[in-house]
Design an enzyme around this catalytic site. Structure first.
Site, mmCIF file in Angstrom:
data_model
loop_
_atom_site.group_PDB
_atom_site.id
_atom_site.type_symbol
_atom_site.label_atom_id
_atom_site.label_comp_id
_atom_site.label_asym_id
_atom_site.label_seq_id
_atom_site.Cartn_x
_atom_site.Cartn_y
_atom_site.Cartn_z
ATOM 1 N N PRO A 1 0.860 0.167 -11.700
ATOM 2 C CA PRO A 1 2.169 -0.645 -11.593
ATOM 3 C C PRO A 1 2.832 -0.316 -10.196
ATOM 4 C CG PRO A 1 2.263 0.750 -13.835
ATOM 5 C CD PRO A 1 0.812 0.966 -12.858
ATOM 6 N N GLU B 1 -0.081 7.901 -18.378
ATOM 7 C CA GLU B 1 1.002 7.692 -17.804
ATOM 8 C C GLU B 1 0.413 7.555 -16.102
ATOM 9 O OE1 GLU B 1 4.636 7.965 -18.011
ATOM 10 O OE2 GLU B 1 3.388 7.142 -20.057
ATOM 11 N N ARG C 1 -13.159 -17.809 -10.455
ATOM 12 C CA ARG C 1 -12.973 -19.158 -10.328
ATOM 13 C C ARG C 1 -13.049 -19.623 -8.920
ATOM 14 N NH1 ARG C 1 -8.199 -21.420 -9.677
ATOM 15 N NH2 ARG C 1 -8.443 -23.357 -10.340
ATOM 16 N N ASP D 1 -5.513 -26.687 -6.463
ATOM 17 C CA ASP D 1 -4.693 -25.709 -6.990
ATOM 18 C C ASP D 1 -2.998 -25.658 -6.510
ATOM 19 O OD1 ASP D 1 -6.362 -24.698 -8.752
ATOM 20 O OD2 ASP D 1 -6.850 -22.909 -7.716
HETATM 21 C C1 9D3 Z 1 6.095 2.092 -14.539
HETATM 22 C C2 9D3 Z 1 6.018 2.739 -15.885
HETATM 23 N N1 9D3 Z 1 5.490 4.054 -15.659
HETATM 24 C C3 9D3 Z 1 6.784 5.055 -15.653
HETATM 25 C C4 9D3 Z 1 6.950 5.982 -16.574
HETATM 26 C C5 9D3 Z 1 4.614 4.747 -16.955
HETATM 27 C C6 9D3 Z 1 3.532 3.826 -16.709
HETATM 28 C C7 9D3 Z 1 3.388 2.588 -17.789
HETATM 29 C C8 9D3 Z 1 2.100 1.815 -18.039
HETATM 30 C C9 9D3 Z 1 2.287 4.169 -16.294
HETATM 31 C C10 9D3 Z 1 1.167 3.298 -16.426
HETATM 32 C C11 9D3 Z 1 1.192 2.131 -17.365
HETATM 33 C C12 9D3 Z 1 -0.081 1.328 -17.399
HETATM 34 N N2 9D3 Z 1 -0.032 0.114 -16.636
HETATM 35 C C13 9D3 Z 1 -0.940 -0.184 -15.722
HETATM 36 O O1 9D3 Z 1 -1.996 0.592 -15.691
HETATM 37 C C14 9D3 Z 1 -0.876 -1.235 -15.034
HETATM 38 C C15 9D3 Z 1 -0.086 -2.291 -14.963
HETATM 39 C C16 9D3 Z 1 1.169 -2.418 -15.707
HETATM 40 O O2 9D3 Z 1 1.689 -2.085 -16.493
HETATM 41 N N3 9D3 Z 1 1.800 -3.872 -15.119
HETATM 42 C C17 9D3 Z 1 1.485 -4.598 -14.315
HETATM 43 N N4 9D3 Z 1 0.285 -4.425 -13.684
HETATM 44 C C18 9D3 Z 1 -0.263 -3.243 -13.952
HETATM 45 S S1 9D3 Z 1 -1.688 -3.000 -13.183
HETATM 46 C C19 9D3 Z 1 -1.902 -1.559 -14.095
#
Ligand code: 9D3
Length: 253
Positions: free
Chosen positions: A89, A116, A154, A169
Site C-alpha cells: 500500500p 500487516e 497484454r 487503448d
Molecule cells: C495501509 C493499511 N495498513 C495499515 C495498518 C495495513 C495493511 C493492510 C493491508 C498492510 C497491508 C495490507 C495488504 N495489502 C497489500 O499488500 C497491497 C495493496 C493494497 O492493500 N491496496 C492496494 N494495493 C496493494 S499492493 C499490496
C-alpha cells in the site's frame, strides 16, 4: 518476458493464469511465468514466514530471510531480473504508463506482501521498487500482482490478436472509450444510434471521437488535461465546449 511471483498463496494464481488472454499467452510461451511458494524458502520445521512486530502492536510481519532466499534462488535459476517489485500500500500507484515501462523489461519479479506488512530490510536489500494498485485496503499483494501481470502481458507483442486494439487503448491516449453497440439494432425500445448503421465511415469516426470526448469531460475531466488529441479531436473538443457554454448561458436566461 520472464515473470517470477513469490507468494504464500501460490494457488491464488492458478485460475487467473489459465484463463483468457493471459492463459493463452503463457500456453504460447510468450510469457514465461513461475509462481514460487515463499514457504519453500524457510528453514524451520513449521515453514514460518511471519513473526510479531518489534516494538509491539497487532498483526504479523513477513520475515526478511525467506524473501531474500527466494530472490537469490530466482537469480541463480533464471538470471538477474531488471526489476524486483514489492507490492504494498506504500508503493507508487500502478498506471498504464507503469505497465508500458514494465512491458519493455525482459524479467520482472513480484513479491507479494501479506499481513500487516513486510520487514523494512526487504525494501532496502531486495526490492528495487514498490507498487500499489490504488487507494483501498486489500488482504495482500496477490491480487495486485495479478493486476500488474495482466496489464503488462497484454502489451507484449503477439499477445492481443488485434495490435490495433492495444494501439487504441483509451488510457494510452488519455480518453475514455466511446459507447459500443452490437445486434440487435433495437433492444427493449432502445435503438442503436443511426450514424452507426449509416455506413458513413468518416461520420462514424467523428461520432465516436465526440462521444469519447464528452464522456471524458463528464466522467474523468482529470484525464483530459494530459490527453493526446489529434487535430480532429481538438476541433470536436472546441465544438463541444462551445455548445456546452451555449447551454449553460441559456440556463441563466
Ligand atoms: C495501509 C493499511 N495498513 C495499515 C495498518 C495495513 C495493511 C493492510 C493491508 C498492510 C497491508 C495490507 C495488504 N495489502 C497489500 O499488500 C497491497 C495493496 C493494497 O492493500 N491496496 C492496494 N494495493 C496493494 S499492493 C499490496
Amino acid at each position: 518476458m520472464k515473470f517470477d511471483i513469490v507468494t504464500i498463496f501460490p494457488r491464488m494464481f492458478e485460475g487467473p493464469t489459465r484463463e483468457g488472454i493471459l492463459g493463452r499467452a503463457i500456453e504460447r510461451h510468450l510469457v514465461d511465468l513461475r509462481v514460487h511458494d515463499l514457504r519453500d524458502f524457510t528453514d524451520d520445521r513449521h515453514r514460518t514466514v511471519d513473526d510479531v512486530a518489534y516494538g509491539g502492536g497487532p498483526g504479523m510481519v513477513l520475515k526478511p530471510a525467506p524473501l531474500f532466499r527466494a530472490v537469490e534462488a530466482i537469480r541463480e535459476e533464471r538470471g538477474v531480473p531488471e526489476a524486483v517489485i514489492l507490492t504494498s500500500p506504500q508503493g507508487r500507484t500502478f498506471t498504464q504508463a507503469e505497465a508500458e515501462r514494465l512491458s519493455r523489461l525482459g524479467h520482472v519479479v513480484l513479491l507479494c506482501g501479506r499481513y500487516e506488512g513486510v520487514d523494512e530490510r526487504v525494501r532496502e536489500l531486495v526490492a528495487t521498487e514498490e507498487l500499489s494498485i490504488g487507494d483501498y485496503v486489500l488482504t495482500g499483494g496477490e491480487l495486485p500482482a495479478l493486476v500488474v501481470l495482466d496489464a503488462v502481458v497484454r502489451l507484449l507483442p503477439g499477445v492481443v490478436g488485434d495490435e490495433q486494439s492495444v494501439e487504441q487503448d483509451s488510457f494510452r491516449r488519455g480518453l475514455l472509450d466511446h459507447p459500443q453497440f452490437t445486434r440487435p439494432a433495437e433492444f427493449r425500445g432502445l435503438a442503436v444510434p443511426g450514424v452507426l448503421l449509416s455506413g458513413h465511415h468518416a461520420e462514424v469516426r467523428r461520432w465516436r471521437k465526440r462521444q469519447a470526448l464528452e464522456r471524458t469531460i463528464d466522467r474523468r475531466p482529470d484525464l483530459l488535461a494530459a490527453a493526446q488529441l489529434d487535430e480532429e479531436e481538438r476541433a470536436i473538443l472546441r465544438e463541444v465546449q462551445a455548445q456546452r457554454k451555449e447551454e449553460s448561458d441559456d440556463a441563466c436566461d
